[in-house]
Design a protein around this motif. Structure first.
Motif, PDB file in Angstrom:
ATOM      1  N   ASP A 626      11.768 -33.768  -4.842  1.00 18.05           N
ATOM      2  CA  ASP A 626      10.746 -33.291  -3.893  1.00 18.05           C
ATOM      3  C   ASP A 626      10.477 -34.386  -2.874  1.00 18.05           C
ATOM      4  O   ASP A 626       9.400 -34.952  -2.803  1.00 18.05           O
ATOM      5  N   THR A 627      11.500 -34.672  -2.089  1.00 19.77           N
ATOM      6  CA  THR A 627      11.477 -35.799  -1.162  1.00 19.77           C
ATOM      7  C   THR A 627      11.295 -35.323   0.268  1.00 19.77           C
ATOM      8  O   THR A 627      11.952 -34.381   0.708  1.00 19.77           O
ATOM      9  N   LEU A 628      10.423 -35.991   0.998  1.00 21.10           N
ATOM     10  CA  LEU A 628      10.195 -35.687   2.404  1.00 21.10           C
ATOM     11  C   LEU A 628      11.204 -36.457   3.250  1.00 21.10           C
ATOM     12  O   LEU A 628      11.480 -37.632   3.000  1.00 21.10           O
ATOM     13  N   GLY A 629      11.770 -35.800   4.267  1.00 21.16           N
ATOM     14  CA  GLY A 629      12.750 -36.483   5.096  1.00 21.16           C
ATOM     15  C   GLY A 629      12.969 -35.804   6.429  1.00 21.16           C
ATOM     16  O   GLY A 629      12.284 -34.852   6.801  1.00 21.16           O
ATOM     17  N   LEU A 630      13.980 -36.296   7.145  1.00 16.86           N
ATOM     18  CA  LEU A 630      14.259 -35.859   8.511  1.00 16.86           C
ATOM     19  C   LEU A 630      15.750 -35.616   8.661  1.00 16.86           C
ATOM     20  O   LEU A 630      16.579 -36.356   8.107  1.00 16.86           O
ATOM     21  N   ARG A 631      16.072 -34.564   9.409  1.00 13.72           N
ATOM     22  CA  ARG A 631      17.471 -34.255   9.730  1.00 13.72           C
ATOM     23  C   ARG A 631      17.566 -33.961  11.220  1.00 13.72           C
ATOM     24  O   ARG A 631      16.833 -33.129  11.736  1.00 13.72           O
ATOM     25  N   VAL A 632      18.467 -34.651  11.914  1.00 13.74           N
ATOM     26  CA  VAL A 632      18.672 -34.443  13.346  1.00 13.74           C
ATOM     27  C   VAL A 632      20.129 -34.056  13.547  1.00 13.74           C
ATOM     28  O   VAL A 632      21.030 -34.832  13.237  1.00 13.74           O
ATOM     29  N   GLN A 633      20.379 -32.855  14.035  1.00 14.71           N
ATOM     30  CA  GLN A 633      21.759 -32.415  14.223  1.00 14.71           C
ATOM     31  C   GLN A 633      21.961 -31.871  15.630  1.00 14.71           C
ATOM     32  O   GLN A 633      21.156 -31.107  16.149  1.00 14.71           O
ATOM     33  N   GLY A 634      23.068 -32.330  16.245  1.00 12.37           N
ATOM     34  CA  GLY A 634      23.386 -31.925  17.608  1.00 12.37           C
ATOM     35  C   GLY A 634      24.209 -30.660  17.638  1.00 12.37           C
ATOM     36  O   GLY A 634      24.840 -30.271  16.651  1.00 12.37           O
ATOM     37  N   SER A 635      24.258 -30.034  18.785  1.00 16.37           N
ATOM     38  CA  SER A 635      24.992 -28.778  18.923  1.00 16.37           C
ATOM     39  C   SER A 635      26.493 -28.989  18.836  1.00 16.37           C
ATOM     40  O   SER A 635      27.251 -28.042  18.617  1.00 16.37           O
ATOM     41  N   ARG A 636      26.940 -30.239  18.982  1.00 15.15           N
ATOM     42  CA  ARG A 636      28.374 -30.518  18.910  1.00 15.15           C
ATOM     43  C   ARG A 636      28.809 -30.978  17.514  1.00 15.15           C
ATOM     44  O   ARG A 636      29.925 -31.462  17.337  1.00 15.15           O
ATOM     45  N   GLY A 637      27.924 -30.829  16.540  1.00 14.44           N
ATOM     46  CA  GLY A 637      28.302 -31.111  15.167  1.00 14.44           C
ATOM     47  C   GLY A 637      27.940 -32.492  14.660  1.00 14.44           C
ATOM     48  O   GLY A 637      28.051 -32.761  13.465  1.00 14.44           O
ATOM     49  N   ARG A 638      27.501 -33.397  15.544  1.00 14.25           N
ATOM     50  CA  ARG A 638      27.098 -34.727  15.084  1.00 14.25           C
ATOM     51  C   ARG A 638      25.713 -34.655  14.440  1.00 14.25           C
ATOM     52  O   ARG A 638      24.842 -33.904  14.896  1.00 14.25           O
ATOM     53  N   VAL A 639      25.524 -35.427  13.382  1.00 11.45           N
ATOM     54  CA  VAL A 639      24.236 -35.460  12.696  1.00 11.45           C
ATOM     55  C   VAL A 639      23.757 -36.900  12.596  1.00 11.45           C
ATOM     56  O   VAL A 639      24.549 -37.841  12.511  1.00 11.45           O
ATOM     57  N   PHE A 640      22.436 -37.061  12.610  1.00 14.43           N
ATOM     58  CA  PHE A 640      21.844 -38.394  12.610  1.00 14.43           C
ATOM     59  C   PHE A 640      20.673 -38.421  11.636  1.00 14.43           C
ATOM     60  O   PHE A 640      20.080 -37.386  11.320  1.00 14.43           O
ATOM     61  N   GLN A 641      20.349 -39.613  11.179  1.00 11.12           N
ATOM     62  CA  GLN A 641      19.260 -39.770  10.225  1.00 11.12           C
ATOM     63  C   GLN A 641      18.425 -40.995  10.590  1.00 11.12           C
ATOM     64  O   GLN A 641      18.562 -42.059  10.007  1.00 11.12           O
ATOM     65  N   PRO A 642      17.536 -40.840  11.555  1.00  7.33           N
ATOM     66  CA  PRO A 642      16.649 -41.957  11.906  1.00  7.33           C
ATOM     67  C   PRO A 642      15.727 -42.283  10.737  1.00  7.33           C
ATOM     68  O   PRO A 642      15.348 -41.407   9.944  1.00  7.33           O
ATOM     69  N   ALA A 643      15.345 -43.539  10.646  1.00  8.60           N
ATOM     70  CA  ALA A 643      14.465 -43.960   9.558  1.00  8.60           C
ATOM     71  C   ALA A 643      13.029 -43.516   9.832  1.00  8.60           C
ATOM     72  O   ALA A 643      12.574 -43.478  10.985  1.00  8.60           O
ATOM     73  N   LEU A 644      12.330 -43.166   8.762  1.00  6.97           N
ATOM     74  CA  LEU A 644      10.898 -42.874   8.829  1.00  6.97           C
ATOM     75  C   LEU A 644      10.140 -44.099   8.344  1.00  6.97           C
ATOM     76  O   LEU A 644      10.506 -44.707   7.339  1.00  6.97           O
ATOM     77  N   ASP A 645       9.066 -44.464   9.062  1.00 10.03           N
ATOM     78  CA  ASP A 645       8.258 -45.569   8.564  1.00 10.03           C
ATOM     79  C   ASP A 645       7.262 -45.041   7.541  1.00 10.03           C
ATOM     80  O   ASP A 645       7.301 -43.865   7.137  1.00 10.03           O
ATOM     81  N   ALA A 646       6.362 -45.896   7.070  1.00 13.27           N
ATOM     82  CA  ALA A 646       5.438 -45.521   6.005  1.00 13.27           C
ATOM     83  C   ALA A 646       4.524 -44.370   6.398  1.00 13.27           C
ATOM     84  O   ALA A 646       3.989 -43.670   5.529  1.00 13.27           O
ATOM     85  N   LEU A 647       4.345 -44.148   7.683  1.00 18.67           N
ATOM     86  CA  LEU A 647       3.487 -43.059   8.155  1.00 18.67           C
ATOM     87  C   LEU A 647       4.289 -41.851   8.612  1.00 18.67           C
ATOM     88  O   LEU A 647       3.740 -40.917   9.202  1.00 18.67           O
ATOM     89  N   GLY A 648       5.600 -41.861   8.353  1.00 12.62           N
ATOM     90  CA  GLY A 648       6.444 -40.736   8.725  1.00 12.62           C
ATOM     91  C   GLY A 648       6.897 -40.745  10.165  1.00 12.62           C
ATOM     92  O   GLY A 648       7.513 -39.785  10.629  1.00 12.62           O
TER      93      GLY A 648
END
Length: 703
Positions: A626-648
């Protein structure tokens, strides 16, 4: 007088031959800023050439050579240089240009910089407080009911009223005598001793009392009270207020290399399987090279020669007008063993595909005469479910298959009788799922017989799953592109918040789903799965059962391709039927599509189809994380995972593209947040020269 013109001409010739100033070693910096292109020029009279080896993947230069003044155009494709972590504010490259002028030569450098586009925001978890009367309700709950609470919290309209409630003396000037009397009477009726009255500051007091409902009624009737609420008891939050299930982690020797199962959420699925419910027998036909029945990791997982297994391949001796040796020296029969031949050195494709679906779990007898052979090996997706593989041999020992043989194999797999060399064969175990990890660029007309066979199998109730092809392009492969077939593309790990399209996997409109196929190590291996084999990092390929023909003994091997992706879909389809989540071909396909994780361009696209299959969501498996996170995906298929700080909060430095930004929770333990059946919040944003910065504000995932 007649010599003057000659002298003048000579002077002009000498001037033309005089070398110009050579370029400096570091010519200039070319800041593109947020633009996609930029130019640079330098006076010069010699020849020059751009050193293409100095160019990074994200930067192109034109022209690459010339004579006279240097005039260069730089074009940035930031997507090629942006790391998965999206934490690099600027890209920079030193472009080397070699030059010659007169008798001189040298090199000069253009330093090109490109600012990334900036995306900011915050992933904020939704408040999950238990209790219906928390937060300033103005009247008691129905029938005087209140949530579990330990006393009440009351806020007074003045500091003087607060002091009276705490039992302190106040002056008449700060609070009227009548008001003091009202507050004292209210607190006295609650029978709260001074020791049970706590000052919370800001005119707020905690009063301990067993009669929470009565206290709320009395306090809310006091005109000196701003609000009164229960001191509700909050609880550590798990999913739906329940403890998380523990994922099942197989202990077989090579199970740690099988990252595809983790990506699809099988730790949760196998936990679900341990509770029972997967009781309906399912047959998956693997139409392939045949299989090694003697592989110890497949014992009990196969229908054998007396149970419907079939080799459809013919045989014509060398004396025939059109000789054909399929590798086993005989014609169609009920033994689809993938044969050995004197020159064969490769593995068994059909054995590899079969192991992905149904390799056995746990200890097994050691193969006779092979002291180095594993006694536990790998695991298959089916685990405890009654899923068995029906091997049908249609690919010969030279790795070739004919259209006519594929037609017969598909029809037979679906339970339709076929006649081979005058003999009729009937399948006693018609397959609910047919896997074809084969195909080719044969064109629509040539493929018609196969497409008709797919239609016949579909009409008979079978789900026909086919590899989309490994052609590195956009040409439809058949039978994957046949109407009614489920064409499966491949993904591989990206080191980011979601997998990426595998470069070899063909992209075309008929691609319907995607599954793990792994990376082509010949074009650059990746090691994002984190596992090791024999002490060395293991590449992101698919590990499964195989056969060593040189030693004639079982082995395990890694491959990559849509051939490995297709059986992932076939296995999940079989489990849906085994659990009874679905009942037939159409609702099984609908369930696969509805629970797939959309990647790339929103909606169906040619790379991923409807998305990456999600075993945990499709089968309704219990939450194991049950982990909170972030997913960033581009329309050309590339995906990225920026870091979240302690406040999200996050700051991402991205290329130009349209992005789906998903904040969510990961409940199946696969590292992807906001999939089907998981809380998510999603926003779309386009970044580029016209909009180099964007702030998304808060993303608050909800179910």
């Amino acid at each position: 007088m007649k010599r003057a013109p000659v002298l003048l001409t000579l002077a002009l010739l000498l001037a033309a031959c005089t070398p110009g100033t050579p370029p400096t070693p570091s010519a200039q910096t070319v800041p593109l800023g947020t633009a996609t292109t930029g130019t640079a020029s330098q006076a010069f009279s010699g020849t020059w050439e751009v050193d293409t080896a100095s160019l990074p993947a994200w930067l192109t230069v034109s022209p690459l050579s010339g004579s006279g003044p240097m005039a260069l155009k730089f074009t940035a494709d930031r997507a090629q240089g942006t790391p998965a972590t999206a934490d690099q504010p600027q890209l920079s490259a030193a472009v080397t240009v070699s030059w010659k002028q007169g008798g001189q030569s040298g090199k000069t450098t253009f330093t090109v910089t490109a600012d990334q586009y900036t995306l900011t925001g915050r992933v904020v978890d939704a408040a999950r407080i238990q209790g219906s009367d928390v937060g300033g309700a103005k009247s008691p709950s129905p029938a005087g009911q209140v949530p579990e609470a330990r006393g009440v919290i009351v806020k007074y309209r003045s500091a003087a009223a607060q002091a009276v409630a705490l039992g302190r003396a106040v002056s008449a000037a700060s609070l009227s005598t009548a008001a003091q009397a009202t507050t004292r009477q209210t607190v006295d009726r609650l029978n709260v001793p001074r020791a049970a009255r706590d000052d919370l500051g800001g005119r707020t007091v905690h009063l301990e009392t067993d009669d929470v409902a009565g206290a709320l009624a009395a306090l809310r009737a006091d005109p000196n009270v701003e609000y009164a609420v229960p001191n509700a008891v909050l609880h550590g939050q798990q999913v739906s207020g329940q403890a998380l299930a523990a994922p099942v982690v197989p202990t077989d020797q090579y199970a740690g290399l099988q990252w595809a199962y983790r990506l699809l959420g099988y730790g949760a699925v196998w936990r679900d399987m341990e509770a029972g419910g997967y009781t309906r027998p399912v047959t998956v036909a693997v139409v392939d090279t045949g299989v090694r029945f003697d592989h110890p990791d497949l014992q009990g997982a196969l229908y054998g020669p007396d149970e419907g297994a079939l080799d459809v391949l013919g045989f014509r001796p060398a004396t025939d007008t059109h000789p054909y040796d399929n590798g086993d020296g005989d014609g169609p029969d009920t033994d689809p063993t993938d044969p050995n031949t004197p020159t064969r050195t490769g593995g068994s494709h059909g054995t590899h595909v079969t192991g992905i679906i149904a390799a056995r779990w746990g200890e097994m007898p050691r193969f006779p005469g092979c002291e180095a052979c594993s006694t536990s090996g790998v695991v298959g997706a089916a685990y405890k479910a009654p899923v068995k593989v029906l091997p049908i041999r249609v690919i010969d020992a030279a790795d070739n298959a004919e259209v006519a043989d594929v037609v017969n194999a598909v029809r037979y797999a679906a339970g339709l009788d076929i006649t081979l060399e005058g003999k009729t064969y009937h399948n006693p175990h018609p397959a609910q799922v047919i896997n074809l990890s084969l195909g080719g660029d044969v064109g629509t007309d040539t493929a018609r017989p196969m497409c008709e066979a797919v239609a016949d199998a579909t009409h008979a109730g079978a789900l026909v799953v086919v590899a989309a092809g490994n052609g590195y392009g956009s040409v439809p492969y058949y039978p994957a592109a046949c109407e009614g077939a489920v064409a499966v593309g491949a993904v591989t790990l990206s080191g980011s918040s979601a997998p990426s399209h595998a470069g070899y996997s063909n992209s075309y409109p008929q691609v319907m789903l995607a599954a793990p196929g792994g990376v082509d190590i010949n074009r650059g291996p990746t090691y994002f799965n984190g596992a090791k084999l024999n002490g060395e990092p293991y590449p992101d390929q698919i590990f499964s059962t195989d056969w060593n023909y040189a030693k004639n003994q079982p082995m395990y091997q890694s491959y990559a391709g849509t051939s490995q992706a297709a059986p992932q879909v076939s296995a999940l389809a079989a489990l849906l039927l085994s659990k009874g989540v679905t009942q037939g071909r159409d609702d099984t396909l609908a369930r696969l599509v509805a629970t797939a994780t959309d990647l790339g361009t929103p909606g169906r696209d040619e790379d991923f189809g409807y998305g990456l299959i999600n075993a945990a969501a499709a089968l309704g498996a219990p939450a194991v994380s049950d982990t909170l996170g972030l997913r960033v995906q581009g329309s050309r298929g590339r995906v990225f995972q920026p870091a979240l700080d302690a406040l999200g909060r996050f700051t991402a430095y991205l290329p130009d593209d349209t992005f789906q930004v998903i904040g969510g929770r990961d409940r199946n333990g696969n590292g992807l947040v906001g999939e089907a059946n998981e809380p998510r919040a999603e926003k779309e944003v386009t970044l580029g020269p016209a909009q180099p910065r964007a702030d998304l504000g808060d993303l608050t995932p909800t179910p």
